[in-house]
Scaffold this motif. Structure first.
Motif, short mmCIF file in Angstrom:
data_model
loop_
_atom_site.label_atom_id
_atom_site.label_comp_id
_atom_site.label_asym_id
_atom_site.label_seq_id
_atom_site.Cartn_x
_atom_site.Cartn_y
_atom_site.Cartn_z
N ARG A 7 82.51 28.68 16.31
CA ARG A 7 83.31 28.17 17.42
C ARG A 7 82.52 27.03 18.03
N PRO A 8 83.03 25.80 17.97
CA PRO A 8 82.21 24.64 18.37
C PRO A 8 81.68 24.72 19.79
N THR A 9 80.38 24.48 19.92
CA THR A 9 79.72 24.32 21.21
C THR A 9 78.70 23.19 21.06
N THR A 10 78.58 22.39 22.07
CA THR A 10 77.73 21.19 21.98
C THR A 10 76.29 21.54 21.66
N ASP A 11 75.76 22.59 22.29
CA ASP A 11 74.34 22.90 22.13
C ASP A 11 74.01 23.48 20.75
N ARG A 12 75.03 23.95 20.01
CA ARG A 12 74.77 24.54 18.70
C ARG A 12 75.26 23.66 17.56
N GLN A 13 75.86 22.52 17.87
CA GLN A 13 76.47 21.69 16.84
C GLN A 13 75.45 21.25 15.80
N TYR A 14 74.25 20.86 16.25
CA TYR A 14 73.27 20.36 15.29
C TYR A 14 72.85 21.47 14.32
N ALA A 15 72.74 22.71 14.81
CA ALA A 15 72.36 23.83 13.94
C ALA A 15 73.45 24.08 12.91
N TYR A 16 74.69 24.02 13.35
CA TYR A 16 75.82 24.19 12.42
C TYR A 16 75.80 23.09 11.36
N ASP A 17 75.60 21.85 11.77
CA ASP A 17 75.59 20.73 10.82
C ASP A 17 74.47 20.89 9.79
N LEU A 18 73.29 21.30 10.25
CA LEU A 18 72.17 21.51 9.33
C LEU A 18 72.46 22.66 8.37
N THR A 19 73.11 23.70 8.87
CA THR A 19 73.42 24.86 8.04
C THR A 19 74.43 24.50 6.95
N VAL A 20 75.47 23.78 7.32
CA VAL A 20 76.46 23.35 6.33
C VAL A 20 75.80 22.47 5.27
N ALA A 21 74.96 21.53 5.70
CA ALA A 21 74.28 20.64 4.76
C ALA A 21 73.38 21.45 3.82
N HIS A 22 72.74 22.47 4.35
CA HIS A 22 71.85 23.31 3.55
C HIS A 22 72.63 24.03 2.46
N TYR A 23 73.76 24.61 2.81
CA TYR A 23 74.57 25.31 1.80
C TYR A 23 75.13 24.34 0.78
N ARG A 24 75.51 23.15 1.20
CA ARG A 24 76.04 22.18 0.25
C ARG A 24 74.95 21.77 -0.75
N ASP A 25 73.70 21.78 -0.30
CA ASP A 25 72.59 21.47 -1.20
C ASP A 25 72.32 22.63 -2.16
N LEU A 26 72.36 23.87 -1.63
CA LEU A 26 72.06 25.03 -2.46
C LEU A 26 73.18 25.34 -3.44
N LEU A 27 74.44 25.20 -2.99
CA LEU A 27 75.61 25.59 -3.78
C LEU A 27 76.61 24.44 -3.82
N PRO A 28 76.28 23.38 -4.53
CA PRO A 28 77.11 22.15 -4.46
C PRO A 28 78.52 22.31 -4.97
N ASP A 29 78.78 23.31 -5.79
CA ASP A 29 80.12 23.49 -6.35
C ASP A 29 80.92 24.58 -5.65
N THR A 30 80.43 25.03 -4.49
CA THR A 30 81.05 26.14 -3.78
C THR A 30 81.71 25.65 -2.49
N ALA A 31 82.92 26.13 -2.22
CA ALA A 31 83.60 25.77 -0.98
C ALA A 31 82.88 26.38 0.21
N VAL A 32 82.76 25.59 1.29
CA VAL A 32 82.16 26.06 2.54
C VAL A 32 83.24 26.01 3.61
N LEU A 33 83.53 27.17 4.20
CA LEU A 33 84.65 27.31 5.13
C LEU A 33 84.13 27.73 6.50
N ALA A 34 84.53 27.00 7.54
CA ALA A 34 84.23 27.38 8.92
C ALA A 34 85.38 28.22 9.45
N VAL A 35 85.07 29.39 10.02
CA VAL A 35 86.10 30.34 10.41
C VAL A 35 85.92 30.77 11.86
#
Length: 237
Positions: A7-35
């Motif tokens: 659930r978007p919050t300004t103070d946590r946005q950077y952590a979310y962005d880093l986490t998504v980027a990390h998963y895209r690096d580890l699992l490049p062929d896997t869908a990443v879904l925010a729920v």
């Protein structure tokens, strides 16, 4: 599929962005879904349950449920994905949970490798990243959506897993790294209710009937809860 409760919050946005980027690096062929769900306040358990439903509908064999601030290592994650496909247990891709706090997170954002960042280890952690099949998740009731706001759902889930599946979640030698962000409020009626509910799960440990009763309470509460906001699921950018 990777599911990230968010659930978007300004103070946590950077952590979310880093986490998504990390998963895209580890699992490049896997869908990443925010729920997200329509729970008020935010319900991590509800997001995880909904994420598993969406993964099931999409035909995913295995789903990674990753918190929006927690970074797993590659090899333990891949081992957990392989193992979870057939074991009938939920798999945790770590034996050590490292909280980077403010200083370690600043180091990581500055380019220091995760394993070299300052940290505090959290003993007994059972959250952050789960790997499961939909069938395994539902075989022990998913997570209890009466845990709202901060805290409790992981400890209750761990007790239910042990009682209903007859074993603790499988683990793989490795680490996850939790990024720093502003802490959730850890006081008030909901906080107190969460931890009173954990106590009931611990009291029910070893008793499948009592554990299922607790899980059914959560299901009934979810079914009766009025819609207070939109549910959201989107491909992470």
């Amino acid at each position: 599929m990777v599911v990230i409760p968010w659930r978007p919050t300004t103070d946590r946005q950077y952590a979310y962005d880093l986490t998504v980027a990390h998963y895209r690096d580890l699992l490049p062929d896997t869908a990443v879904l925010a729920v997200d769900t329509n729970h008020q306040p935010f319900c991590l358990a509800g997001c995880r349950n909904r994420g598993v439903r969406l993964a099931e509908e999409a035909g995913a064999d295995v789903v990674v449920l990753g918190d929006a601030d927690t970074l797993p290592e590659r090899d333990p994650l891949l081992e957990a994905i392989r193992g979870a496909a057939t074991s009938g247990l939920v798999h945790l891709p770590y034996t050590a949970y490292r909280s980077l706090r403010r200083d370690g997170t600043a180091q990581y954002r500055g380019g220091v490798p995760l394993q070299d960042c300052n940290y505090v280890e959290v003993p007994g952690a059972c959250s952050g990243v789960y790997v499961t099949t939909p069938a395994t998740w539902w075989s022990h009731g998913g997570q209890d959506e009466l845990f709202l706001g901060w805290g409790g759902e992981d400890a209750a889930w761990s007790a239910a897993h042990l009682t209903l599946l007859g074993a603790e979640p499988a683990r793989y030698e490795g680490r996850v790294y939790a990024l720093h962000h502003a802490s959730a409020v850890k006081e008030g009626e909901q906080y107190t209710a969460n931890f009173a509910r954990i106590y009931r799960y611990h009291q029910a440990q070893g008793d499948p009937e009592a554990t299922w009763k607790l899980l059914r309470e959560g299901e009934v509460a979810h079914a009766e809860r009025p819609v207070e906001g939109p549910q959201q699921a989107s491909v992470a950018p």
